[in-house]
Design an enzyme around this catalytic site. Structure first.
Site, PDB file in Angstrom:
ATOM      1  CE  LYS A  18      37.997  15.386  28.287  1.00  0.00           C
ATOM      2  NZ  LYS A  18      36.688  15.128  28.846  1.00  0.00           N
TER       3      LYS A  18
ATOM      4  CD  GLU B  24      38.517  11.020  12.646  1.00  0.00           C
ATOM      5  OE1 GLU B  24      39.153  10.823  13.711  1.00  0.00           O
ATOM      6  OE2 GLU B  24      37.432  10.471  12.391  1.00  0.00           O
TER       7      GLU B  24
ATOM      8  N   GLY C 223      34.020  17.117  25.614  1.00  0.00           N
ATOM      9  CA  GLY C 223      34.319  17.658  24.277  1.00  0.00           C
ATOM     10  C   GLY C 223      33.250  18.602  23.755  1.00  0.00           C
ATOM     11  NE  ARG C 224      27.833  15.300  24.504  1.00  0.00           N
ATOM     12  CZ  ARG C 224      28.535  14.225  24.876  1.00  0.00           C
ATOM     13  NH1 ARG C 224      29.677  13.947  24.264  1.00  0.00           N
ATOM     14  NH2 ARG C 224      28.106  13.426  25.820  1.00  0.00           N
TER      15      ARG C 224
ATOM     16  CD  GLU D 231      29.680  12.916  20.899  1.00  0.00           C
ATOM     17  OE1 GLU D 231      30.204  12.287  19.960  1.00  0.00           O
ATOM     18  OE2 GLU D 231      30.223  13.903  21.417  1.00  0.00           O
TER      19      GLU D 231
ATOM     20  CG  HIS E 217      12.394  29.339  -0.936  1.00  0.00           C
ATOM     21  ND1 HIS E 217      11.365  29.831  -1.703  1.00  0.00           N
ATOM     22  CD2 HIS E 217      12.676  30.298  -0.020  1.00  0.00           C
ATOM     23  CE1 HIS E 217      11.053  31.055  -1.293  1.00  0.00           C
ATOM     24  NE2 HIS E 217      11.841  31.365  -0.260  1.00  0.00           N
TER      25      HIS E 217
ATOM     26  CE  LYS F  30      36.060   7.830  18.123  1.00  0.00           C
ATOM     27  NZ  LYS F  30      36.356   8.493  19.389  1.00  0.00           N
TER      28      LYS F  30
HETATM   29  O1  F6P Z   1      34.349  10.424  18.712  1.00  0.00           O
HETATM   30  C1  F6P Z   1      33.602  11.348  19.437  1.00  0.00           C
HETATM   31  C2  F6P Z   1      34.484  12.290  20.193  1.00  0.00           C
HETATM   32  O2  F6P Z   1      35.082  11.638  21.269  1.00  0.00           O
HETATM   33  C3  F6P Z   1      33.704  13.507  20.645  1.00  0.00           C
HETATM   34  O3  F6P Z   1      32.985  13.301  21.803  1.00  0.00           O
HETATM   35  C4  F6P Z   1      34.781  14.526  20.757  1.00  0.00           C
HETATM   36  O4  F6P Z   1      34.277  15.828  20.819  1.00  0.00           O
HETATM   37  C5  F6P Z   1      35.553  14.229  19.493  1.00  0.00           C
HETATM   38  O5  F6P Z   1      35.517  12.819  19.372  1.00  0.00           O
HETATM   39  C6  F6P Z   1      36.979  14.700  19.481  1.00  0.00           C
HETATM   40  O6  F6P Z   1      37.720  14.164  20.515  1.00  0.00           O
HETATM   41  P1  F6P Z   1      39.095  14.825  20.928  1.00  0.00           P
HETATM   42  O7  F6P Z   1      38.832  16.204  21.355  1.00  0.00           O
HETATM   43  O8  F6P Z   1      39.632  13.964  22.041  1.00  0.00           O
HETATM   44  O9  F6P Z   1      40.004  14.784  19.725  1.00  0.00           O
END
Ligand code: F6P
Length: 510
Positions: free
Chosen positions: A197, A203, A256-257, A342, A373, A483
């Site tokens: 987003k 990452e 995002g979610r 979240e 199990h 972060k």
């Molecule tokens: O760190 C949490 C978060 O902001 C989530 O809410 C989001 O889905 C994810 O990181 C990834 O963010 P982005 O889509 O901006 O890379």
């Protein structure tokens, strides 16, 4: 005199304790009264068919009335209207939450914009299927959190009998994750989707850069020409090197979610085709329509939230478990973990005051029958009360002897019955206390439309819970501090506590 919300909670707290056995004994119609079937025919996009059974929860008629009273005191109808009309439902960030518009539920301008964005994605997906970018056999989808969990879950659920493109979702910064995807892909026939987003997440941007290097090192002359960007920050994607024609934007007001319905769903569309992606959206809209058009206990997501609030706030349950009795939904518990934790893992109200009780329980779970199990011992005989959701499909996902699927369903239903009934024994180690709650969601099948409805059900359940707790489900500031500290460690800045300093030295970070 207490305010209407406190008064509603006081009424709930004063309810007489009741067992599941008593509830069934009192009312022979209980199962019918606490079951909801949601179904719709979507023409060529398939159909939605799902049955919910809340009768094995402790929701009595009195509890339901008291929860309906709470929903009224919390102005649930106005909050829901604000959600669907583009109101500012995320006040800390001053934003609407327009994920509904992506599937046609929302204010006209946003629905129109979503339609145009979907058409743009459809053109790219179909062009790729038609060979416009050469032979494309693999997609490495790079994203994290909401930019990964939805696509991973939906691709896994909908491609068990084959996919048009082989999709690998990579989220972790641990290079092993990306290496594993590289090992499974032919670089000359691979596209990379960078899903973020913000287009700034460490990452994702680190993995995306490594993917470009891998393509370049393996004979692809223009690695950036193999990238599709899925983002609400197209300028950033252009700066990073993606050509505008391969940027699929989505609005800032889609969280995002909640973003599977937007261009973040690109890998799903590429794997299953645009028609099935549209069916996913149409199925979600069936649930939107139900959520908007039903009141009180007739509203399935709101009724689910009543049960959630009952167990969290009145019975002190700290977790809730979800078991998918279907391999196709194996990633659903992970997806729901982010959606619920979240969204509703908050400690202040919409007004910034401390909340008046616990908020989101810890969502956990797994796949049945495997989990039986492994962890069900605790559910049946442990000291924690854990409300359980069982989710199963009447139609099988496999083509083997029907005995497999019959056993799967029998086990699912047996667990709910056993949790509720319990069993006496002279030896206390062999006795089951029973009276343990569960909800069953029985899907007609796991196809795109029904999956869309199932996910939208959980989104609305999460929202309904937030309204009843008066919290904002659409921000997530709790993820930021860690972060920022990681960045300070990277920059060699700042004094840390003795434990962290010693660990940094031991790990070779200082
Ligand atoms: O760190 C949490 C978060 O902001 C989530 O809410 C989001 O889905 C994810 O990181 C990834 O963010 P982005 O889509 O901006 O890379």
């Amino acid at each position: 005199m207490s305010d209407p919300i406190s008064a509603a909670w006081e009424r709930l707290a004063a309810l007489e304790p009741v067992t599941l056995a008593d509830l069934f004994a009192r009312d022979p119609e209980r199962t019918a009264k606490l079951s909801r079937r949601i179904e719709a025919s979507l023409g060529e996009l398939g159909e939605v068919g799902m049955l919910f059974d809340w009768s094995k929860t402790h929701l009595s008629h009195e509890a339901l009335s008291a929860f309906e009273n709470l929903a009224e005191a919390c102005d649930f109808a106005a909050a829901r209207e604000a959600l669907f009309s583009g109101g500012i439902v995320n006040p800390t960030e001053g934003r609407a939450a327009n994920h509904g518009a992506m599937r046609g539920s929302g204010p006209e301008p946003e629905v129109e914009e979503a339609g145009a964005l979907l058409a743009r994605m459809g053109m790219l997906v179909e062009a790729i299927h038609d060979g416009a970018l050469g032979e494309v056999n693999h997609l490495i989808h790079i994203g994290i959190g909401g930019s990964a969990l939805g696509p991973a879950m939906a691709v896994d659920a909908l491609t068990r009998d084959g996919a048009r493109v082989d999709v690998h979702v990579v989220s972790n910064i641990d290079g092993l994750a990306l290496e594993q995807a590289f090992a499974a892909c032919d670089p000359a026939k691979t596209l990379v989707a960078v899903a973020s987003k913000t287009f700034t997440t460490t990452e994702t941007m680190t993995n995306a850069a490594s993917a470009m290097k891998w393509l370049g090192d393996n004979g692809v002359s223009d690695p950036y020409g193999r990238v599709v960007a899925l983002t609400a920050n197209p300028d950033r994607a252009v700066e990073w090197g993606v050509d505008e024609t391969r940027i699929l934007p989505f609005p800032e007001s889609v969280g995002g979610r909640y973003s599977l319905w937007s261009s973040i769903g690109f890998p799903v569309a590429l794997a299953v085709g645009m028609e099935d992606f549209r069916a996913l959206l149409a199925g979600a809209k069936v649930m939107d329509d139900h959520f908007r058009g039903s009141e009180g206990r007739d509203n399935a997501p709101l009724l689910a939230a009543f049960a959630d609030q009952y167990y969290t706030r009145l019975r002190g349950c700290q977790t809730r478990a979800v078991f998918a009795y279907d391999e196709r939904l194996g990633l659903l518990p992970d997806y729901l973990q982010q959606l619920e934790m979240e969204s509703n893992g908050k400690r202040v109200t919409l007004e910034g005051e401390p909340v008046s009780g616990p908020t989101a329980p810890i969502t956990w779970g797994g796949v049945g029958t495997d989990a039986q199990h492994a962890v069900f011992q605790l559910l049946h005989q442990g000291t924690h009360l854990v409300p359980v959701d069982f989710i199963a499909s009447i139609a099988p996902g496999d083509l083997l002897d029907p005995a497999h699927h019959r056993a799967l369903l029998m086990n699912c239903l047996a667990q709910g019955a056993a949790l509720m009934a319990g069993s006496e024994a002279d030896d206390p180690a062999r006795a089951y206390p029973g009276d343990r709650p569960s909800t069953t969601i029985l899907l007609d099948d796991i196809d795109a439309a029904t999956l869309g409805a199932l996910i939208a059900f959980h989104e609305h359940r999460t929202f309904a819970n937030a309204v009843l707790m008066r919290i904002n489900p659409f921000d997530q500031f709790g993820v930021e501090l860690g972060k920022a500290i990681a960045k300070r460690i990277d920059a060699g800045e700042g004094d840390f506590d003795p434990s962290t300093t010693a660990l940094m030295e031991a790990a070779g970070l200082r």
